[in-house]
Design a protein around this motif. Structure first.
Motif, PDB file in Angstrom:
ATOM      1  N   UNK A 199       0.836  -1.203   0.000  1.00 43.91           N
ATOM      2  CA  UNK A 199       0.000   0.000   0.000  1.00 43.91           C
ATOM      3  C   UNK A 199       0.874   1.258   0.000  1.00 43.91           C
ATOM      4  N   UNK A 200       1.913   1.266   0.824  1.00 40.51           N
ATOM      5  CA  UNK A 200       2.802   2.429   0.878  1.00 40.51           C
ATOM      6  C   UNK A 200       3.496   2.632  -0.466  1.00 40.51           C
ATOM      7  N   UNK A 201       3.991   1.554  -1.051  1.00 39.58           N
ATOM      8  CA  UNK A 201       4.659   1.644  -2.353  1.00 39.58           C
ATOM      9  C   UNK A 201       3.695   2.154  -3.414  1.00 39.58           C
ATOM     10  N   UNK A 202       2.486   1.654  -3.401  1.00 37.03           N
ATOM     11  CA  UNK A 202       1.479   2.083  -4.374  1.00 37.03           C
ATOM     12  C   UNK A 202       1.145   3.563  -4.199  1.00 37.03           C
ATOM     13  N   UNK A 203       0.929   3.984  -2.976  1.00 34.03           N
ATOM     14  CA  UNK A 203       0.593   5.386  -2.722  1.00 34.03           C
ATOM     15  C   UNK A 203       1.772   6.314  -3.007  1.00 34.03           C
ATOM     16  N   UNK A 204       2.973   5.898  -2.658  1.00 34.04           N
ATOM     17  CA  UNK A 204       4.144   6.733  -2.934  1.00 34.04           C
ATOM     18  C   UNK A 204       4.370   6.849  -4.441  1.00 34.04           C
ATOM     19  N   UNK A 205       4.156   5.757  -5.161  1.00 33.54           N
ATOM     20  CA  UNK A 205       4.255   5.797  -6.621  1.00 33.54           C
ATOM     21  C   UNK A 205       3.212   6.748  -7.192  1.00 33.54           C
ATOM     22  N   UNK A 206       2.000   6.635  -6.712  1.00 33.00           N
ATOM     23  CA  UNK A 206       0.920   7.516  -7.181  1.00 33.00           C
ATOM     24  C   UNK A 206       1.254   8.979  -6.876  1.00 33.00           C
ATOM     25  N   UNK A 207       1.784   9.244  -5.696  1.00 33.70           N
ATOM     26  CA  UNK A 207       2.178  10.601  -5.312  1.00 33.70           C
ATOM     27  C   UNK A 207       3.251  11.131  -6.264  1.00 33.70           C
ATOM     28  N   UNK A 208       4.276  10.314  -6.527  1.00 34.65           N
ATOM     29  CA  UNK A 208       5.359  10.739  -7.415  1.00 34.65           C
ATOM     30  C   UNK A 208       4.864  10.991  -8.840  1.00 34.65           C
TER      31      UNK A 208
END
Length: 173
Positions: free
Chosen positions: A147-156
């Protein structure tokens, strides 16, 4: 580097006090993250720790994932200008991590490629950084990491798209 447009220039939904507080907390946590990342350079653990700067890591990683390419293609894929790539690649070429070759179809054009030494060094740094991420998130579940990786990717991606739209819009009048 382009600046982010003033908040009055950005379309936003009506902001409630709760939304404002959440956005304040988010921007604070992003600032703390940026400071921590710079302090450690997310360099990993062991001998490879802090041994490769962010620009070098990102350039080597892109060449590994996408293969040999010219300066313009590398710059475009990274969202930076060609002169910056040229300046950042020079020490990588000098140290033997990247090699310059002639383009197979146009001998005048230069193609940048990851050297065997560059690939070995990149793998060493990746391994060290994986270990650091494992330590930082050791108490997280696999779902939390995903979830963190997905959200951080989306943020970037969102940040990159915003910055591209600012560049495309040109200077504010």
């Amino acid at each position: 580097m382009p600046s982010i447009p003033a908040s009055s220039d950005l379309p936003t939904a009506a902001e409630t006090p709760a939304e404002a507080g959440l956005l304040d907390a988010l921007q604070h946590q992003v600032a703390v993250f940026a400071r921590r990342a710079e302090q450690t350079r997310l360099g990993g653990v062991g001998q490879a720790r802090n041994s490769m700067d962010r620009a070098a890591y990102l350039l080597l990683n892109r060449l590994d994932l996408e293969g040999p390419m010219g300066v313009k293609a590398l710059a475009g894929g990274m969202g930076i200008d060609s002169s910056t790539v040229t300046r950042q690649v020079a020490p990588l070429v000098d140290s033997g991590l990247v090699k310059r070759t002639s383009h197979p179809e146009d001998g005048r054009a230069v193609v940048l490629a990851l050297s065997p030494r560059g690939l070995a060094r990149l793998e060493e740094v990746r391994s060290s950084r994986r270990e650091l991420m494992a330590r930082v998130t050791r108490d997280w579940t696999e779902e939390e990491r995903e979830a963190f990786t997905s959200l951080l990717t989306r943020f970037n991606v969102s940040l990159s798209e915003l910055m591209a739209s600012v560049v495309d819009a040109g200077p504010a009048s």
